[in-house]
Design an enzyme around this catalytic site. Structure first.
Site, PDB file in Angstrom:
ATOM      1  N   ARG A   1      -6.596   9.959  -0.257  1.00 16.40           N
ATOM      2  CA  ARG A   1      -6.350  10.453  -1.616  1.00 16.40           C
ATOM      3  C   ARG A   1      -7.650  10.561  -2.397  1.00 16.40           C
ATOM      4  O   ARG A   1      -7.795  11.436  -3.246  1.00 16.40           O
ATOM      5  CB  ARG A   1      -5.355   9.536  -2.335  1.00 16.40           C
ATOM      6  CG  ARG A   1      -3.937   9.688  -1.790  1.00 16.40           C
ATOM      7  CD  ARG A   1      -2.949   8.728  -2.445  1.00 16.40           C
ATOM      8  NE  ARG A   1      -3.103   7.364  -1.954  1.00 16.40           N
ATOM      9  CZ  ARG A   1      -3.261   6.306  -2.723  1.00 16.40           C
ATOM     10  NH1 ARG A   1      -3.310   6.440  -4.052  1.00 16.40           N
ATOM     11  NH2 ARG A   1      -3.375   5.107  -2.201  1.00 16.40           N
TER      12      ARG A   1
ATOM     13  N   HIS B   1       0.865  -1.180   0.000  1.00 14.42           N
ATOM     14  CA  HIS B   1       0.000   0.000   0.000  1.00 14.42           C
ATOM     15  C   HIS B   1       0.902   1.230   0.000  1.00 14.42           C
ATOM     16  O   HIS B   1       1.870   1.298   0.759  1.00 14.42           O
ATOM     17  CB  HIS B   1      -0.905  -0.005   1.231  1.00 14.42           C
ATOM     18  CG  HIS B   1      -2.064   0.933   1.116  1.00 14.42           C
ATOM     19  ND1 HIS B   1      -1.917   2.304   1.182  1.00 14.42           N
ATOM     20  CD2 HIS B   1      -3.389   0.715   0.932  1.00 14.42           C
ATOM     21  CE1 HIS B   1      -3.109   2.868   1.051  1.00 14.42           C
ATOM     22  NE2 HIS B   1      -4.018   1.928   0.890  1.00 14.42           N
TER      23      HIS B   1
END
Length: 537
Positions: A243, A227
């Site tokens: 995000r 990740h």
């Protein structure tokens, strides 16, 4: 103990499986605490489902294949995208609550690598909401028994048929069998073979290893997802929702560096691209304190406090107010795209043995899209439960009871010898050495020299494992876990060495190009490794 269906693992996939086959006698055996020791409860971002009339299954299907480097099993992908909405509605029936828009419809946010906003969520604690609902629903089912603090250490297999598993009681050290007509592996991934991971302590790859030892085929084990955003040093996940809500990545010089790696998608590129971008920035000296900046301070406070509540609180706990200052993040070992090879019914190549969730391979190909994992647990958890229940219908009660006394005595003798010895290697030291080796040689960027070095180290650690001293139940648990970890580490490394290209999460600096001749899958079993071409779409 004898049951109709044995489910090994108590995360989202195992829980959904139990609900689906609850018309039979079901035992859910969990290494930790039910609903609290798996990855589902920790998942923050969301659940992908086609709900909007302007979205469609074909778009979700194509996005998943593209993100997976076109080596996904398209049959499994179609099942995922077509059944995700139905299983989302089932979650609501079980009691899950998702965030809503003003018109009352389920809210959906953008996630990396997707052409449409299809990620459903409950703030940034979606997995917790799902897991809580599944647990509460299961508590109402009379036929489902949950056993906690029991660790599966060996499958009971005879003549290519599975009859259950042998367990270690983590409280009193007892070793005992659970016989079952159908057995489902839902043990999750193996992030703990790396020192920096978003995974809980239990995720050491037990399911992969137990299956491999008994001749089960595994697929694409080289495909390990890092990740892009974990808290520096700890690896604690910083959800992709950050995000998705508009978080910006920049380096120590204030440069929004994703423009150099994916100018079109920027921070919402796929996880493999963003992880390598951050890795490169750090390696080339443009990082800050071992990471890069991730900033949401330009967002409204209520967006951060409500939609990113978990992230807001986890940074506030270490004195960082993300409403006013940036986070520092770095890649963390997160998800295994590879795993047990299954068909559309979640069957393995061993009769009576099924698998679902992260422990399986083929659905996500070379790189998983954020939001597809929670959908995976529910869609294939339900299918595994249905298939396991139907197998019981076909076979009835166990007729061929397998005598496991010899297996159990062999396990006890092995442990006794390591407890009674006066000297030997520390199991904790072996675990640290393996994790360090995997991080240094078999992580985000790989090459032939490093992979061969890792295999040599793994062979040495396997030899040292024969000479360890165990002092208590906790170290006995770690001994069995290390046997799984070293097996999984070897499978990942061997497959990474075999795949001489870069695709998705697998990046070879000595083979940086994606090659058409490698558009396919590596299948590994005790018989060796073989390459099969990707199924046509």
């Amino acid at each position: 103990m004898i049951t109709d269906v044995l489910i090994i693992g108590g995360g989202g996939a195992g829980a959904r499986c139990a609900i689906e086959c609850s018309g039979k006698r079901v035992v859910v055996a969990v290494k930790g605490l039910f609903g609290k020791s798996g990855c589902t409860v920790m998942a923050e971002g969301g659940y992908n489902a086609v709900l909007d009339p302007e979205d469609d299954f074909e778009k979700h299907f194509r996005d998943t294949l593209k993100g997976g480097g076109y080596i996904n099993n398209p049959k499994l992908v179609k099942i995922l995208v077509k059944n995700a909405p139905k299983e989302l509605r089932n979650l609501e029936k079980f009691g899950a609550l998702f965030d809503r828009k003003e018109d009352g419809s389920i809210a959906q946010r953008p996630f990396g690598g997707q052409s449409f906003n299809r990620t459903c969520y409950c703030g940034d604690r979606t997995g917790h909401e799902i897991m809580t609902s599944l647990m509460e629903y299961i508590c109402k089912l009379d036929n489902v028994t949950v056993l906690e603090d029991v660790m599966a250490i060996k499958l009971i297999v005879k003549d290519n048929r599975c009859y259950g598993a042998i367990f270690l009681d983590l409280i009193d050290g007892r070793i005992f069998p659970i016989y079952a007509t159908s057995t489902v592996i839902a043990t999750g991934g193996a992030g703990q073979i790396y020192p920096i991971t978003s995974n809980p302590l239990q995720k050491v790859g037990d399911g992969f290893a137990m299956a491999y030892w008994e001749g089960v085929e595994l697929i694409d084990m080289e495909m390990v997802q890092f990740h892009p955003t974990g808290m520096v040093n700890s690896g604690t996940l910083v959800t992709e929702a950050v995000r998705g809500e508009g978080g910006i990545l920049y380096n120590r010089y204030g440069e929004r560096f994703m423009a150099n790696y994916d100018k079109e998608r920027m921070e919402l590129s796929t996880r493999d691209v963003v992880a390598r971008a951050i890795y490169t920035e750090i390696k080339e000296g443009r990082g800050i304190n071992g990471g890069v900046y991730l900033d949401v301070s330009h967002l409204e406070d209520d967006v951060i406090e409500e939609r990113l509540e978990t992230t807001f609180k986890q940074f506030l706990d270490i004195g960082i107010d993300i409403r006013k200052e940036p986070m520092i993040v770095a890649p963390t070992a997160h998800h295994f795209m590879g795993g047990i090879r299954i068909n559309e019914r979640c069957e393995t190549n061993i009769e009576g043995l099924f698998a679902c969730g992260e422990v399986t391979g083929g659905i996500h190909g070379a790189n998983r899209l954020g939001g597809n994992a929670l959908a995976d647990t529910q869609v294939f958890g339900a299918i595994a439960g249905r298939s396991a229940g139907e197998f019981v219908e076909d076979r009835g009660n166990l007729r061929d009871m397998v005598d496991v006394s010899g297996m159990i005595n062999k396990i006890k003798d092995d442990i006794r010898g390591k407890i009674e010895t006066d000297r030997g290697h520390s199991i904790h030291s072996l675990i640290r050495d393996l994790k360090s080796t995997m991080w240094d040689k078999v992580s985000i960027v790989r090459d032939e020299r490093g992979l061969k070095s890792a295999l040599s180290k793994i062979e040495l650690l396997k030899k040292n494992l024969e000479n360890v001293k165990l002092r208590n139940i906790f170290e006995i648990q770690k001994y069995f876990e290390f046997k799984s970890m070293i097996t999984v580490a070897e499978l990942v490394t061997r497959c990474a060495l075999e795949r001489r290209e870069s695709r998705g999460a697998h990046y070879r600096s000595d083979y940086p190009e994606t090659k058409e001749e490698w558009k396919g899958n590596l299948v590994i079993s005790k018989d060796g490794i073989r390459f099969i071409e990707a199924l046509s779409i």
